[in-house]
Design a protein around this motif. Sequence first.
Motif, PDB file in Angstrom:
ATOM      1  N   GLU A 164       0.718  -1.520  -0.092  1.00  0.00           N
ATOM      2  CA  GLU A 164       0.120  -0.116   0.054  1.00  0.00           C
ATOM      3  C   GLU A 164       0.602   1.201  -0.377  1.00  0.00           C
ATOM      4  O   GLU A 164       0.677   2.491  -0.461  1.00  0.00           O
ATOM      5  CB  GLU A 164      -1.521  -0.077   1.475  1.00  0.00           C
ATOM      6  N   THR A 167       2.820   1.871  -3.902  1.00  0.00           N
ATOM      7  CA  THR A 167       1.958   2.357  -4.601  1.00  0.00           C
ATOM      8  C   THR A 167       1.017   3.207  -4.587  1.00  0.00           C
ATOM      9  O   THR A 167       1.299   4.636  -5.070  1.00  0.00           O
ATOM     10  CB  THR A 167       0.053   1.178  -4.000  1.00  0.00           C
ATOM     11  N   THR A 171       3.224   6.515  -7.379  1.00  0.00           N
ATOM     12  CA  THR A 171       1.549   6.495  -7.994  1.00  0.00           C
ATOM     13  C   THR A 171       1.296   7.944  -7.935  1.00  0.00           C
ATOM     14  O   THR A 171       0.804   8.998  -8.252  1.00  0.00           O
ATOM     15  CB  THR A 171       0.171   6.077  -8.135  1.00  0.00           C
TER      16      THR A 171
END
Length: 270
Positions: A164, A167, A171
């Motif tokens: 998590e 990401t 991103t």
Amino acid sequence: MVEDISIKQNCMPSDLYCNNLNQNSMPKRHLPFSLDVSGARKVLRQEHKFSITQIQFRQHSASVSIVMNTDKNNGRDGYMVRSLYFDTLNDYDYWTKIDGVDSRRKIRLRIYNTDSAFAQLEMKQKQSIYQLKRSIKIKREDAIMLSEGQYTPLLCYDDPFAVECYTLLSTRGYVPKTIVQYQRLAFVGKGEDIRITFDHELKASESCFDLFSDKLCLYPIKDSFNAVLEVKYNGFLFSYIKELLQRFEKSPVASSKYCMARTVTLGTYI
């Protein structure tokens, strides 16, 4: 820049990263390893902060020491806490705090000793009156890579929280923003569900992100005559703790060490 990883069929991102490591695409010190961790640590609690003077710090810490246990890590004036905070290119987490957005987050690496072989990767999320803190222990060399904006080492940790964080960091364009350091004198209540901490000697750097350096050039972000008192608990406060807090004659304040540290470049936090 974060390494671009193409996802192959029936292959997890962590598998691809570790395979790439075996193909010598990364330095040898980042070869895959098995970490002895039992998943991310989670703490859900309420937090109240108070701005106090140095005189009040000495008086109140003496009072607290009578009714609460001293943290085992305390020295004479506590122990060092050093955190490297990440934020987006447009400082999203900073501005959500400044604007008083009810739901917000902070992501940081934290150490308590520059010689440490590990660092804690932490995410704090605020929702209404509660704070959720999740953390995972990562190796020193991986923490160094994160401090350089390279987040792929997180894919070698068999934990959903690590994925998590990878990401989110990769991103949404998170980059290192500032290091905050201070001394913390901590006390714990029964079962360690209640913590009272006194943070003083607050310093920061927005120019160097070497988390493990012994020679950081730090500037003060709060004058030496003031400190921050924090009360953290889940469930409820015992009556004797409430009575103790009433003596402080202080109202809770919205005090963010991260926002204080960003004043040199952003200059809007009071």
